[in-house]
Write a protein that holds these residues in place. Structure first.
Motif, PDB file in Angstrom:
ATOM      1  N   LYS A  85      -1.569   3.011  -3.341  1.00  0.00           N
ATOM      2  CA  LYS A  85      -2.712   3.126  -2.415  1.00  0.00           C
ATOM      3  C   LYS A  85      -3.950   2.359  -2.862  1.00  0.00           C
ATOM      4  O   LYS A  85      -4.857   2.121  -2.078  1.00  0.00           O
ATOM      5  CB  LYS A  85      -3.094   4.603  -2.232  1.00  0.00           C
ATOM      6  CG  LYS A  85      -1.996   5.440  -1.644  1.00  0.00           C
ATOM      7  CD  LYS A  85      -1.962   5.297  -0.158  1.00  0.00           C
ATOM      8  CE  LYS A  85      -0.954   6.272   0.423  1.00  0.00           C
ATOM      9  NZ  LYS A  85      -0.118   5.708   1.424  1.00  0.00           N
ATOM     10  N   PRO A  98      -8.125  -2.174   1.333  1.00  0.00           N
ATOM     11  CA  PRO A  98      -7.528  -1.111   2.159  1.00  0.00           C
ATOM     12  C   PRO A  98      -8.526  -0.634   3.209  1.00  0.00           C
ATOM     13  O   PRO A  98      -9.729  -0.608   2.978  1.00  0.00           O
ATOM     14  CB  PRO A  98      -7.209  -0.005   1.154  1.00  0.00           C
ATOM     15  CG  PRO A  98      -8.006  -0.313  -0.054  1.00  0.00           C
ATOM     16  CD  PRO A  98      -8.331  -1.772  -0.033  1.00  0.00           C
ATOM     17  N   LEU A 131       0.816  -1.222   0.000  1.00  0.00           N
ATOM     18  CA  LEU A 131       0.000   0.000   0.000  1.00  0.00           C
ATOM     19  C   LEU A 131       0.845   1.266   0.000  1.00  0.00           C
ATOM     20  O   LEU A 131       0.424   2.300  -0.530  1.00  0.00           O
ATOM     21  CB  LEU A 131      -0.938   0.018   1.210  1.00  0.00           C
ATOM     22  CG  LEU A 131      -2.185  -0.852   1.116  1.00  0.00           C
ATOM     23  CD1 LEU A 131      -2.907  -0.871   2.459  1.00  0.00           C
ATOM     24  CD2 LEU A 131      -3.117  -0.368   0.014  1.00  0.00           C
TER      25      LEU A 131
END
Length: 92
Positions: A23, A90, A19
């Motif tokens: 992202k 995420p 990440l």
């Protein structure tokens, strides 16, 4: 399954590193591996046809970890092939 639960922090560490580079890294990661005598992992690869996540660094991190983990011992003189899916999303 319990071995993966026990090593969830290790897999999360690999994902966190990925990440930092991208992202939007997310998806399904499927590991194809063989458990042999003593519960050791002989071979571990990404099941590419079943995997939607393509981050090579993360794949290497997870596969290197799995190769060191100890699994339940298979029946004598047998190899157990495992396909194990892991979903990464995420935190928002």
């Amino acid at each position: 399954r319990q071995v993966f639960v026990d090593h969830q922090i290790d897999m999360q560490r690999c994902y966190t590193m990925a990440l930092k580079e991208n992202k939007s890294v997310a998806g399904k990661f499927v590991v194809d591996f063989d458990i042999v005598e003593g519960g050791k992992v002989k071979r571990a690869v990404v099941a590419g046809d079943k995997t939607t996540m393509t981050d090579e660094g993360m794949a290497k991190c997870i596969l290197d970890g799995i190769k060191k983990w100890k699994f339940p011992v298979p029946p004598k003189n047998q190899t157990v092939q495992v396909f194990y899916p892991i979903l990464f999303t995420p935190n928002k």
